[in-house]
Design an enzyme around this catalytic site. Sequence first.
Site, PDB file in Angstrom:
ATOM      1  N   ARG A  36      32.656 -19.951  53.520  1.00 45.51           N
ATOM      2  CA  ARG A  36      33.252 -18.659  53.875  1.00 45.51           C
ATOM      3  C   ARG A  36      33.035 -17.603  52.786  1.00 45.51           C
ATOM      4  NH1 ARG A  36      36.397 -20.160  58.408  1.00 45.51           N
ATOM      5  NH2 ARG A  36      37.225 -22.253  58.141  1.00 45.51           N
ATOM      6  N   HIS A  71      38.557  -9.411  57.247  1.00 45.73           N
ATOM      7  CA  HIS A  71      39.027 -10.778  57.478  1.00 45.73           C
ATOM      8  C   HIS A  71      40.522 -10.804  57.206  1.00 45.73           C
ATOM      9  CE1 HIS A  71      34.905 -12.015  57.701  1.00 45.73           C
ATOM     10  NE2 HIS A  71      34.688 -11.307  56.605  1.00 45.73           N
ATOM     11  N   ASN A  81      35.933  -7.747  62.652  1.00 42.02           N
ATOM     12  CA  ASN A  81      36.199  -9.102  62.176  1.00 42.02           C
ATOM     13  C   ASN A  81      35.303 -10.003  63.019  1.00 42.02           C
ATOM     14  OD1 ASN A  81      37.037 -11.590  61.375  1.00 42.02           O
ATOM     15  ND2 ASN A  81      39.230 -11.207  61.654  1.00 42.02           N
ATOM     16  N   HIS A 134      29.368 -15.416  58.691  1.00 45.62           N
ATOM     17  CA  HIS A 134      28.710 -16.242  57.687  1.00 45.62           C
ATOM     18  C   HIS A 134      27.266 -16.595  58.023  1.00 45.62           C
ATOM     19  CE1 HIS A 134      32.782 -16.344  56.318  1.00 45.62           C
ATOM     20  NE2 HIS A 134      33.202 -17.018  57.385  1.00 45.62           N
ATOM     21  N   TYR A 158      46.344 -17.694  59.794  1.00 46.71           N
ATOM     22  CA  TYR A 158      46.173 -16.436  60.541  1.00 46.71           C
ATOM     23  C   TYR A 158      47.475 -15.872  61.117  1.00 46.71           C
ATOM     24  CZ  TYR A 158      41.353 -18.022  60.185  1.00 46.71           C
ATOM     25  OH  TYR A 158      40.143 -18.461  59.692  1.00 46.71           O
ATOM     26  N   SER A 204      42.186 -13.568  56.428  1.00 47.94           N
ATOM     27  CA  SER A 204      42.376 -14.449  55.272  1.00 47.94           C
ATOM     28  C   SER A 204      41.500 -13.983  54.117  1.00 47.94           C
ATOM     29  CB  SER A 204      42.004 -15.888  55.650  1.00 47.94           C
ATOM     30  OG  SER A 204      40.626 -15.974  55.970  1.00 47.94           O
ATOM     31  N   ASP A 215      21.780  -7.245  62.041  1.00 46.39           N
ATOM     32  CA  ASP A 215      20.754  -6.293  62.473  1.00 46.39           C
ATOM     33  C   ASP A 215      21.334  -5.221  63.388  1.00 46.39           C
ATOM     34  OD1 ASP A 215      18.883  -7.600  60.974  1.00 46.39           O
ATOM     35  OD2 ASP A 215      17.849  -8.552  62.660  1.00 46.39           O
TER      36      ASP A 215
HETATM   37  C1  DQA Z   1      38.146 -14.856  59.517  1.00 48.11           C
HETATM   38  C2  DQA Z   1      37.561 -15.765  58.423  1.00 48.11           C
HETATM   39  C3  DQA Z   1      36.375 -16.545  58.949  1.00 48.11           C
HETATM   40  O1  DQA Z   1      35.839 -17.366  57.927  1.00 48.11           O
HETATM   41  C4  DQA Z   1      36.796 -17.419  60.110  1.00 48.11           C
HETATM   42  O2  DQA Z   1      35.689 -18.108  60.630  1.00 48.11           O
HETATM   43  C5  DQA Z   1      37.533 -16.679  61.157  1.00 48.11           C
HETATM   44  C6  DQA Z   1      38.492 -15.649  60.772  1.00 48.11           C
HETATM   45  C7  DQA Z   1      39.431 -14.155  59.044  1.00 48.11           C
HETATM   46  O3  DQA Z   1      39.872 -13.218  59.739  1.00 48.11           O
HETATM   47  O4  DQA Z   1      40.009 -14.525  58.026  1.00 48.11           O
HETATM   48  O5  DQA Z   1      37.419 -16.981  62.345  1.00 48.11           O
HETATM   49  O6  DQA Z   1      37.188 -13.875  59.834  1.00 48.11           O
END
Ligand code: DQA
Length: 136
Positions: free
Chosen positions: A106, A95, A69, A75, A22, A97, A82
């Site tokens: 993920r 996201h 985000n 997930h 990140y 990543s 909703d």
């Molecule tokens: C995330 C990806 C998610 O799987 C993870 O739980 C995060 C960050 C991302 O910004 O890449 O907390 O949302």
Amino acid sequence: MKLLFINGVNLNMTGIREKNVYGEQTLDEINAEIAEHFKGDECEFFQSNVEGEICTAIQSADCDGIVLNAGAFTHYSYAIRDAIASVKVPVVEVHMSNVHAREEFRNKSVISEVCRGVICGFGKNSYILAGESFRL
Ligand code: DQA
């Protein structure tokens, strides 16, 4: 254009946790760069580790678009899904990543279906790309 950037669970740890995934910047530093990029627009930022608070932020949003985000909530949170489905304001899922190149859990998002689109894998620029999409 009025944009609301919502970050969910654990995103307050950005710059501290898993820096290789990140990055080194804190969420405040990233938000400052986003605000600078969108300086001609109105930006609001909200972060919470509490699922219900994110639902409330989505329900009460008064803006042209939400960049969301949701972190790990992405997930499995049917409540956030909703909430997105219950409002007219468009939401873009982001996201930092590339969630499709990581662990299998993920790969699944329960919110994508009710979002206008999904952007992932561009680090902090995922937020900027998502915000720009509301101009299209
Ligand atoms: C995330 C990806 C998610 O799987 C993870 O739980 C995060 C960050 C991302 O910004 O890449 O907390 O949302």
